[in-house]
Design a protein around this motif. Sequence first.
Motif, short mmCIF file in Angstrom:
data_model
loop_
_atom_site.label_atom_id
_atom_site.label_comp_id
_atom_site.label_asym_id
_atom_site.label_seq_id
_atom_site.Cartn_x
_atom_site.Cartn_y
_atom_site.Cartn_z
N ILE A 155 0.76 -1.01 -0.19
CA ILE A 155 -0.01 -0.05 -0.04
C ILE A 155 0.86 1.33 0.05
N LEU A 156 0.62 2.39 -0.79
CA LEU A 156 1.20 3.62 -0.82
C LEU A 156 0.23 4.74 -0.55
N ILE A 157 0.24 5.58 0.34
CA ILE A 157 -0.66 6.63 0.71
C ILE A 157 0.22 7.88 0.55
N TYR A 158 -0.56 8.88 0.09
CA TYR A 158 0.02 10.20 0.06
C TYR A 158 -1.03 11.24 0.53
N VAL A 159 -0.57 12.24 1.25
CA VAL A 159 -1.50 13.18 1.74
C VAL A 159 -0.90 14.41 1.66
N TRP A 160 -1.45 15.65 1.65
CA TRP A 160 -1.18 16.86 1.67
C TRP A 160 -0.32 17.26 3.10
N ALA A 161 0.84 18.09 2.97
CA ALA A 161 1.36 18.39 4.57
C ALA A 161 1.36 19.60 4.85
N VAL A 162 1.33 19.98 6.16
CA VAL A 162 1.20 21.25 6.66
C VAL A 162 2.49 21.86 6.14
N GLU A 163 3.55 21.22 5.87
CA GLU A 163 5.03 21.79 5.49
C GLU A 163 4.83 21.94 4.04
N GLN A 164 4.94 23.07 3.50
CA GLN A 164 4.87 23.22 1.97
C GLN A 164 6.38 23.58 1.56
N ASP A 165 6.59 23.23 0.17
CA ASP A 165 8.13 23.56 -0.38
C ASP A 165 7.88 24.74 -1.10
N ASP A 166 9.03 25.38 -1.40
CA ASP A 166 9.35 26.69 -2.07
C ASP A 166 8.35 26.92 -3.45
N LEU A 167 7.88 25.79 -4.08
CA LEU A 167 7.36 25.77 -5.29
C LEU A 167 5.78 25.69 -5.18
N SER A 168 5.46 25.62 -3.95
CA SER A 168 3.83 25.51 -3.61
C SER A 168 3.25 26.72 -3.88
N TRP A 256 8.78 12.80 2.88
CA TRP A 256 7.95 13.97 2.64
C TRP A 256 8.43 14.30 0.95
N GLU A 257 7.62 14.55 0.11
CA GLU A 257 7.86 14.83 -1.20
C GLU A 257 7.12 15.71 -1.83
N ARG A 258 7.48 16.73 -2.19
CA ARG A 258 6.77 18.00 -2.91
C ARG A 258 5.60 18.40 -2.19
N SER A 259 5.51 18.80 -0.69
CA SER A 259 4.40 19.14 -0.04
C SER A 259 3.38 18.04 0.54
N ASN A 260 4.04 16.99 0.24
CA ASN A 260 3.12 15.55 0.71
C ASN A 260 4.07 14.76 1.71
N HIS A 261 3.17 14.37 2.63
CA HIS A 261 3.83 13.29 3.52
C HIS A 261 3.18 11.95 2.99
N TYR A 262 4.04 10.82 2.83
CA TYR A 262 3.65 9.45 2.44
C TYR A 262 4.17 8.41 3.33
N VAL A 263 3.48 7.12 2.97
CA VAL A 263 3.92 6.12 3.57
C VAL A 263 4.00 4.74 2.72
N GLU A 264 4.80 3.79 2.95
CA GLU A 264 4.65 2.78 2.01
C GLU A 264 4.53 1.65 2.80
N LEU A 265 3.43 0.76 2.62
CA LEU A 265 3.40 -0.36 3.65
C LEU A 265 3.60 -1.81 2.94
N ARG A 266 3.85 -2.86 3.79
CA ARG A 266 3.90 -4.22 3.18
C ARG A 266 3.12 -4.97 4.40
N CYS A 267 2.27 -5.92 3.99
CA CYS A 267 1.62 -6.70 4.81
C CYS A 267 2.20 -8.20 4.74
N TRP A 268 2.19 -8.90 6.04
CA TRP A 268 2.65 -10.19 6.01
C TRP A 268 1.67 -11.19 6.91
N ALA A 269 1.90 -12.07 6.79
CA ALA A 269 1.14 -13.18 7.61
C ALA A 269 1.87 -14.43 7.69
N VAL A 270 1.74 -15.01 8.95
CA VAL A 270 2.33 -16.51 9.01
C VAL A 270 1.20 -17.52 9.12
#
Length: 270
Positions: A155-168, A256-270
């Motif tokens: 899973i990959l999730i992107y959301v806008w960040a409070v912290e904005q870059d100079d190009l915003s 953080w990329e271009r005024s966005n926070h993101y996370v990449e998740l990997r699921c696992w099971a045993v």
Amino acid sequence: MAPRSVTSATISEDPLAYEDKHVHSVYEQIAPHFSSTRYKPWPVIAAFLSNIPPGWVGLDSGTGNGKYLPLPADNPSRVWTVGLDHSLNLLKIARNAGGVYREVVQGNVLDQPWRKASFDYAISIATIHHLATYERRKQAIQRLLLAVSPSHGRILIYVWAVEQDDLSKRQIPVVDDPHSVGQPGKDVFVPWVLSSSADSEKLQAEQVFNRYYHMFAKGELERLVSEAAKELGLHVGLKSESAGARRGIDFEQDGWERSNHYVELRCWAV
């Protein structure tokens, strides 16, 4: 034209009605203009999709105009991504993203129109920040966790960040310290300016549409994901450190990329 300032927002009514008024209705009206500005994939997302194994089936939850449905660009036929969005007008564009017929579904990202674990991977790009409460944002993440395989889902999730870059182009209302972990995010209206030209005098008539966003503070997305996973009974962390847990998720990367926070998740099971 100078960029218009972002203004603070207050959720003062039922969150579903609030989102209908300040998110869904807006995108229905600005869909063609919005789509014309959304065509270049962000590097981390393109890299994520390029590393998906051949034959996998994925979900783009909040697909918008479908710009990620044709990826990976080198061989888009080796993976198949289904697009989900609330906006019918955006889906009409997404249906032919990249000049090829795409599978798209109209619905809310909080819906569950498919069986659990139907997908191998899922992306949610610039969507969860449109949900008006903490619980609804958390529920959207849980829908992603339930949609993918518990043993190998990614899973990959992107959301806008409070912290904005100079190009915003967004001028964010001042907060205490947007770099400090633990600071809350900020509920705001972000203006979308739609201009139409008057043929006779070539004058520009502007319409301004205010879209609701919850702009995430540093660390907020990771905490939200962790809580969403734990409520589903998932261990958060490496399988090797799970202390006997049967299922879980691991954070592959966050950033953080271009005024966005993101996370990449990997699921696992045993």
